[in-house]
Design an enzyme around this catalytic site. Structure first.
Site, PDB file in Angstrom:
ATOM      1  CG  ASP A 201      -1.794  -1.305   1.177  1.00  0.00           C
ATOM      2  OD1 ASP A 201      -2.225  -1.701   0.085  1.00  0.00           O
ATOM      3  OD2 ASP A 201      -1.951  -1.917   2.241  1.00  0.00           O
TER       4      ASP A 201
ATOM      5  CG  HIS B   5      -1.222  -2.520  -7.409  1.00  0.00           C
ATOM      6  ND1 HIS B   5      -0.243  -2.989  -8.238  1.00  0.00           N
ATOM      7  CD2 HIS B   5      -0.831  -2.830  -6.145  1.00  0.00           C
ATOM      8  CE1 HIS B   5       0.696  -3.572  -7.510  1.00  0.00           C
ATOM      9  NE2 HIS B   5       0.360  -3.491  -6.245  1.00  0.00           N
TER      10      HIS B   5
ATOM     11  CB  THR C  71      -9.645  -6.330   2.989  1.00  0.00           C
ATOM     12  OG1 THR C  71      -8.678  -5.447   3.571  1.00  0.00           O
ATOM     13  CG2 THR C  71      -8.928  -7.473   2.290  1.00  0.00           C
TER      14      THR C  71
HETATM   15  P1  IMP Z   1      -2.271 -13.011   2.618  1.00  0.00           P
HETATM   16  O1  IMP Z   1      -1.308 -12.453   1.630  1.00  0.00           O
HETATM   17  O2  IMP Z   1      -3.710 -12.791   2.215  1.00  0.00           O
HETATM   18  O3  IMP Z   1      -1.973 -14.446   2.977  1.00  0.00           O
HETATM   19  O4  IMP Z   1      -2.100 -12.182   3.983  1.00  0.00           O
HETATM   20  C1  IMP Z   1      -0.879 -12.222   4.740  1.00  0.00           C
HETATM   21  C2  IMP Z   1      -0.549 -10.844   5.287  1.00  0.00           C
HETATM   22  O5  IMP Z   1      -0.170  -9.990   4.216  1.00  0.00           O
HETATM   23  C3  IMP Z   1      -1.719 -10.150   5.982  1.00  0.00           C
HETATM   24  O6  IMP Z   1      -1.223  -9.353   7.042  1.00  0.00           O
HETATM   25  C4  IMP Z   1      -2.283  -9.252   4.894  1.00  0.00           C
HETATM   26  O7  IMP Z   1      -2.974  -8.149   5.409  1.00  0.00           O
HETATM   27  C5  IMP Z   1      -1.005  -8.836   4.201  1.00  0.00           C
HETATM   28  N1  IMP Z   1      -1.209  -8.452   2.797  1.00  0.00           N
HETATM   29  C6  IMP Z   1      -1.374  -9.272   1.733  1.00  0.00           C
HETATM   30  N2  IMP Z   1      -1.515  -8.565   0.611  1.00  0.00           N
HETATM   31  C7  IMP Z   1      -1.418  -7.264   0.949  1.00  0.00           C
HETATM   32  C8  IMP Z   1      -1.436  -6.049   0.212  1.00  0.00           C
HETATM   33  O8  IMP Z   1      -1.566  -5.997  -1.005  1.00  0.00           O
HETATM   34  N3  IMP Z   1      -1.310  -4.902   0.927  1.00  0.00           N
HETATM   35  C9  IMP Z   1      -1.136  -4.923   2.255  1.00  0.00           C
HETATM   36  N4  IMP Z   1      -1.099  -6.022   2.985  1.00  0.00           N
HETATM   37  C10 IMP Z   1      -1.229  -7.194   2.338  1.00  0.00           C
HETATM   38 MG    MG Z   2      -2.827  -2.179  -1.850  1.00  0.00          MG
END
Ligand code: IMP
Ligand code: MG
Length: 334
Positions: free
Chosen positions: A13, A42, A249
């Site tokens: 982010d 994105h 999310t």
């Molecule tokens: P996962 O990638 O859904 O398995 O989540 C694992 C960790 O990575 C969690 O803390 C998510 O919030 C974080 N995370 C995954 N993708 C993103 C993203 O695009 N931006 C920020 N946090 C992310």
């Molecule tokens: Mg993002």
């Protein structure tokens, strides 16, 4: 410009979508390859519309750019097809035959498994899909009828574009502190997010890259669990104008001040040759919508100088607002 890898610095982010959309409009790349998966969103503001892209590369804003999903990516077919329609890129997007598929059961496990819940995963199913792939029982893009018209060989196409001397963008997702190897394990995502891994997922060797652009945000945010050095209370974050919710999310983002030591470490591991700093206007409101270095306030210039000094790389882009063109492009300093 040549081949540019865009990689996130901290916990995602940082505004990679905005930087990539600017590069697309300005440098007119022939190809943009998105890596990673649907868990990352994105954000792109373009022609009065806001897009939160989970699958389509952010360079879609340049209508002659060929958009590709790499073999290392994980495809959420429903989300992919929805975004292809939303962005109108049907005729110019391709998916590597060997990209793997996120099944509905993967999302169910991601949302219900106690361990994954405790990590605060996004629930899109990426971790369980990667696990399936490592077991060598995953379905690949080539196994799906719905994807047939998009199938191709991403590595072949992107290397051809590099050989032809055209501009290419390799679009990283998330940030180095979410890397499975380099991040704050176990509170990380299910893949490596370093610049080297972005190349590997796309099928581009390290000697073919001209620029590694690390994207920092002027303050740090994180969603999900895990450490966040210098974390502010929600009230303090709101008072400073740093309070954000996630593009994907909708979850609240935790926040902290910029971490210079971490910035230095991250630049090294990415092998970054240039840096972008986004949202500088949030730290220094007088910079809002500035498009030249001279128009920035003195304190903002000092901040940029301090980032350059600690990381030993030039800050070539400064974000001053949400629009793709709200940017100071300082590449003349190179
Ligand atoms: P996962 O990638 O859904 O398995 O989540 C694992 C960790 O990575 C969690 O803390 C998510 O919030 C974080 N995370 C995954 N993708 C993103 C993203 O695009 N931006 C920020 N946090 C992310
Ligand atoms: Mg993002």
């Amino acid at each position: 410009m040549g081949c540019t890898v865009v990689a996130g610095a901290f916990w995602g982010d940082e505004g990679k979508g905005k930087i990539i959309s600017y590069l697309a409009l300005k440098d007119k790349p022939s190809v943009c390859v998105r890596t990673g998966s649907v868990n990352a969103a994105h954000t792109v503001h373009f022609e009065g519309k806001r897009y939160a892209l989970h699958m389509v590369p952010a360079a879609f804003v340049y209508d002659k750019c060929r958009l590709l999903i790499g073999p290392g990516a994980n495809v959420h077919v429903g989300q992919f097809l929805r975004e292809v329609e939303e962005t109108g890129v049907e005729g110019r997007i391709g998916v590597d035959e060997q990209a793997s598929i996120i099944e509905p059961t993967h999302s169910e496990v991601d949302k219900s498994n106690g361990h994954l819940r405790s990590l605060g995963t996004t629930g899109w199913g990426v971790g369980p899909a990667v696990q399936e792939r490592a077991k060598r029982s995953a379905r690949l893009a080539r196994d799906l009828v719905e994807l047939k018209r998009f199938l191709g060989d991403t590595a072949e196409e992107v290397n051809f574009a590099i050989d032809a001397g055209t501009n290419v963008i390799l679009e990283g997702t998330q940030g180095l502190m979410l890397s499975l190897y380099h991040g704050s394990y176990p509170y990380v995502t299910s893949r490596d997010t370093s610049a080297a891994a972005i190349c590997s997922e796309a099928g581009v060797g390290p000697s073919r890259v001209d620029t590694v652009l690390v994207v920092y945000k002027a303050f740090i945010t994180r969603v999900g669990a895990g450490v966040l050095p210098g974390e502010l209370s929600k009230e303090d974050a709101a008072r400073r104008g740093w309070f954000e919710t996630a593009a994907g999310t909708g979850r609240e983002r935790r926040s902290a001040p910029f971490d210079f030591d971490l910035a230095r470490k991250v630049a090294k591991i990415h092998g970054a040759t240039q840096a972008a700093i986004t949202k500088l206007d949030i730290l220094y409101p007088r910079c809002k919508n500035a498009t030249s270095y001279d128009a920035l306030s003195e304190d903002a210039k000092e901040f940029i100088g301090k980032v350059e000094k600690t990381t030993s790389i030039p800050v070539t882009f400064v974000g001053t607002g949400p629009g793709a063109l709200d940017i100071v492009d300082r590449r003349e300093i190179l």
